[in-house]
Write an enzyme that holds these catalytic residues in place. Structure first.
Site, PDB file in Angstrom:
ATOM      1  N   ASP A 175      -3.156  27.291 -15.410  1.00 39.37           N
ATOM      2  CA  ASP A 175      -2.872  26.487 -16.625  1.00 39.37           C
ATOM      3  C   ASP A 175      -4.243  25.692 -17.075  1.00 39.37           C
ATOM      4  O   ASP A 175      -4.994  25.830 -16.223  1.00 39.37           O
ATOM      5  CB  ASP A 175      -1.810  25.382 -16.185  1.00 39.37           C
ATOM      6  CG  ASP A 175      -0.708  25.936 -15.913  1.00 39.37           C
ATOM      7  OD1 ASP A 175      -0.163  27.099 -16.047  1.00 39.37           O
ATOM      8  OD2 ASP A 175      -0.043  25.275 -15.035  1.00 39.37           O
TER       9      ASP A 175
HETATM   10  N1  URA Z   1       1.275  26.448 -10.598  1.00 38.93           N
HETATM   11  C1  URA Z   1       1.074  25.588 -11.819  1.00 38.93           C
HETATM   12  O1  URA Z   1       2.087  24.986 -12.109  1.00 38.93           O
HETATM   13  N2  URA Z   1       0.048  26.000 -12.438  1.00 38.93           N
HETATM   14  C2  URA Z   1      -1.037  26.889 -12.225  1.00 38.93           C
HETATM   15  O2  URA Z   1      -2.037  26.755 -13.089  1.00 38.93           O
HETATM   16  C3  URA Z   1      -0.991  27.332 -10.812  1.00 38.93           C
HETATM   17  C4  URA Z   1       0.382  27.311 -10.268  1.00 38.93           C
END
Ligand code: URA
Length: 250
Positions: free
Chosen positions: A107
């Site tokens: 993310d």
């Molecule tokens: N899980 C999440 O919620 N975000 C990420 O970036 C990776 C795994």
């Protein structure tokens, strides 16, 4: 088998300039193949077996590139975006000419280990849901993570869309009004770690990926920095994904 390509093409792919600029360098006697100055920028050579030098610098030829990045928050895991800076935008030029792409997504606000490569086959294997490649994250959580949560993660968590995750490992590092944890998941659903904690009534405040398969984030890399994988890291990753996990195929 010999696979030859035009020398100007090879050098321009490696970021040494346009074909026209390379033609000029050849004209100036700046390019050598196997120790001999060449005269024709259209000469065909096999970059895997021939030593190519440009202005005294030996070309470090490789077909594939494997780069470990410590992804900073604020950039997105994509090759191109109109609004945000991407992980490709922040790569050093020397890697960009290989057209690497991120293996999976973190993310925008997640930091940590991101592998970038132009090896589509390895990327495919690492991301295959059938391979169950483990990914370890460090997280700060708003709320007190409990032994009950550990148990629920162990059993798999029912997410907001009705999907039940595979069993995951949750290790509590610090417990209190806010907690720090490590979590290991074996798949990669959208916002998975955040949604797993939401499902047990807690909020992820900070998330950082530490491992993917047996590849471990080099803590010497500051956020935003990257480096190529070592031979050992690459063979370790390939072996893990092509051997042990094959027995998990279904
Ligand atoms: N899980 C999440 O919620 N975000 C990420 O970036 C990776 C795994």
């Amino acid at each position: 088998m010999r696979e030859t390509q035009r020398v100007d093409r090879i050098l321009s792919n490696f970021g040494f300039g346009t074909r026209r600029e390379i033609k000029q360098l050849v004209k100036n006697g700046e390019v050598k193949v196997d120790g001999e100055v060449i005269k024709d920028s259209g000469m065909h050579v096999d970059p895997k077996t021939s030593k190519i030098e440009i202005s005294g610098q030996v070309l470090n030829y490789r077909q594939f590139i494997y780069v470990m990045m410590n992804k900073p928050a604020g950039v997105i895991s994509a090759t191109f975006d109109n609004r945000h800076e991407t992980v490709v935008d922040i790569l050093p030029e020397e890697y960009k000419c290989f057209d690497p792409f991120p293996v999976g997504r973190l993310d925008i606000d997640t930091e940590g280990l991101l592998l970038m490569t132009n090896d589509g086959q390895l990327a495919h294997e690492l991301l295959s849901p059938r391979k169950h490649v483990p990914k370890k994250y460090f997280a700060y959580i708003e709320g007190e993570v409990s032994a009950g949560d550990v148990k629920m993660f162990e059993e798999g968590i029912l997410l907001d869309d009705g999907y039940k995750t595979l069993p995951a490992e949750l290790h509590i590092l610090e417990q209190g009004e806010s907690s720090s944890v490590e979590v290991i998941i074996f798949e990669g659903k959208f916002h998975q770690v955040k949604r797993m904690f939401e499902a047990v009534g807690k909020k992820v405040k900070y998330l950082k990926r530490i491992t993917m398969g047996n590849l471990v984030l080099d803590e010497a890399l500051a956020t935003g920095e990257c480096r190529e994988l070592t031979e050992n890291e690459l063979t370790g990753l390939i072996n893990a994904v092509r051997t042990e996990n094959d027995s998990n195929l279904n």
